[in-house]
Design a protein around this motif. Structure first.
Motif, PDB file in Angstrom:
ATOM      1  N   GLU A 122     -25.251  40.550  51.169  1.00 43.82           N
ATOM      2  CA  GLU A 122     -25.497  40.473  52.606  1.00 43.82           C
ATOM      3  C   GLU A 122     -26.862  39.854  52.909  1.00 43.82           C
ATOM      4  O   GLU A 122     -26.998  39.044  53.835  1.00 43.82           O
ATOM      5  CB  GLU A 122     -25.397  41.859  53.234  1.00 43.82           C
ATOM      6  N   ASP A 123     -27.880  40.209  52.112  1.00 43.90           N
ATOM      7  CA  ASP A 123     -29.215  39.648  52.307  1.00 43.90           C
ATOM      8  C   ASP A 123     -29.214  38.148  52.051  1.00 43.90           C
ATOM      9  O   ASP A 123     -29.850  37.383  52.776  1.00 43.90           O
ATOM     10  CB  ASP A 123     -30.224  40.342  51.392  1.00 43.90           C
ATOM     11  N   ALA A 125     -26.662  36.087  52.363  1.00 43.14           N
ATOM     12  CA  ALA A 125     -25.945  35.432  53.458  1.00 43.14           C
ATOM     13  C   ALA A 125     -26.838  35.323  54.691  1.00 43.14           C
ATOM     14  O   ALA A 125     -26.864  34.281  55.361  1.00 43.14           O
ATOM     15  CB  ALA A 125     -24.678  36.209  53.788  1.00 43.14           C
ATOM     16  N   GLU A 126     -27.590  36.368  54.982  1.00 42.75           N
ATOM     17  CA  GLU A 126     -28.490  36.339  56.131  1.00 42.75           C
ATOM     18  C   GLU A 126     -29.598  35.314  55.929  1.00 42.75           C
ATOM     19  O   GLU A 126     -29.973  34.591  56.857  1.00 42.75           O
ATOM     20  CB  GLU A 126     -29.093  37.731  56.336  1.00 42.75           C
ATOM     21  N   GLN A 128     -29.388  32.584  54.104  1.00 39.84           N
ATOM     22  CA  GLN A 128     -28.813  31.247  54.229  1.00 39.84           C
ATOM     23  C   GLN A 128     -28.607  30.866  55.697  1.00 39.84           C
ATOM     24  O   GLN A 128     -28.784  29.708  56.065  1.00 39.84           O
ATOM     25  CB  GLN A 128     -27.490  31.157  53.475  1.00 39.84           C
ATOM     26  N   GLN A 129     -28.250  31.819  56.518  1.00 39.86           N
ATOM     27  CA  GLN A 129     -28.062  31.530  57.939  1.00 39.86           C
ATOM     28  C   GLN A 129     -29.389  31.219  58.625  1.00 39.86           C
ATOM     29  O   GLN A 129     -29.457  30.380  59.515  1.00 39.86           O
ATOM     30  CB  GLN A 129     -27.393  32.704  58.644  1.00 39.86           C
ATOM     31  N   GLY A 130     -30.451  31.899  58.214  1.00 42.13           N
ATOM     32  CA  GLY A 130     -31.744  31.721  58.881  1.00 42.13           C
ATOM     33  C   GLY A 130     -32.745  30.964  58.047  1.00 42.13           C
ATOM     34  O   GLY A 130     -33.949  31.177  58.198  1.00 42.13           O
ATOM     35  N   HIS A 132     -33.668  27.984  58.198  1.00 39.76           N
ATOM     36  CA  HIS A 132     -34.510  27.100  59.014  1.00 39.76           C
ATOM     37  C   HIS A 132     -35.745  27.830  59.549  1.00 39.76           C
ATOM     38  O   HIS A 132     -36.718  27.200  59.945  1.00 39.76           O
ATOM     39  CB  HIS A 132     -33.691  26.510  60.171  1.00 39.76           C
TER      40      HIS A 132
END
Length: 168
Positions: A122-123, A125-126, A128-130, A132
């Protein structure tokens, strides 16, 4: 003193507490509180209600059937005890409680084993989403627009402004 079990949530009902519901076929249901009684009247299944003990056992949240709980089981017929049996039982109760604590700790460790890898996933994935939002130091060196300008800016400060800034 007889301790009953709630039909819905399986918690202990002490004398003078709870309520009893007798159906037309003379089946007796005992409830520890109105919450259990209302859920029973709404025809809810205790196996699907998350706060009941049966749900927690079925979904691996609590220790499943354990032999140490055999000591607490309900006995409808009176049993004769002699002094030696009572002494042995009292001695065994300490060992049984230690065994129960060890098994509960082991069950908790087993539950948390998979949790750590899931949390890591989960960490990631989070992140990778943020991504930027997070820039590496090498990226700052490569792209000068991300840093502050290197030349110093000259600002004129009068004596009056300097004295006011020190006073406040």
């Amino acid at each position: 003193m007889r301790l009953e079990k709630c039909w819905f949530c399986s918690s202990t009902i002490y004398p003078g507490h709870g309520m009893m519901y007798v159906r037309n076929d003379a089946k007796i249901f005992r409830f520890c509180r109105s919450k259990c009684h209302k859920n029973f009247k709404m025809k809810r299944n205790p196996r699907k209600v998350k706060w009941t003990k049966i749900y927690r056992k079925l979904h691996g949240k609590e220790l499943p059937q354990d032999t140490t709980f055999e000591l607490e089981r309900k006995r409808n017929r009176p049993e004769r005890y002699d002094r030696n049996v009572v002494e042995d039982t009292v001695k065994a109760m300490k060992k049984i409680s230690e065994t129960r604590v060890e098994r509960e700790a082991q069950t908790l460790a087993n539950r948390m084993r998979g949790k750590k890898t899931q949390q890591r996933r989960e960490d990631l994935a989070e992140l990778q989403q943020g991504i930027h939002l997070v820039k590496a130091p090498t990226a700052l060196l490569e792209e000068p627009s991300l840093t502050l300008p290197k030349e110093k800016m000259k600002v004129k400060v009068s004596v009056e402004q300097e004295s006011k800034a020190m006073e406040s």
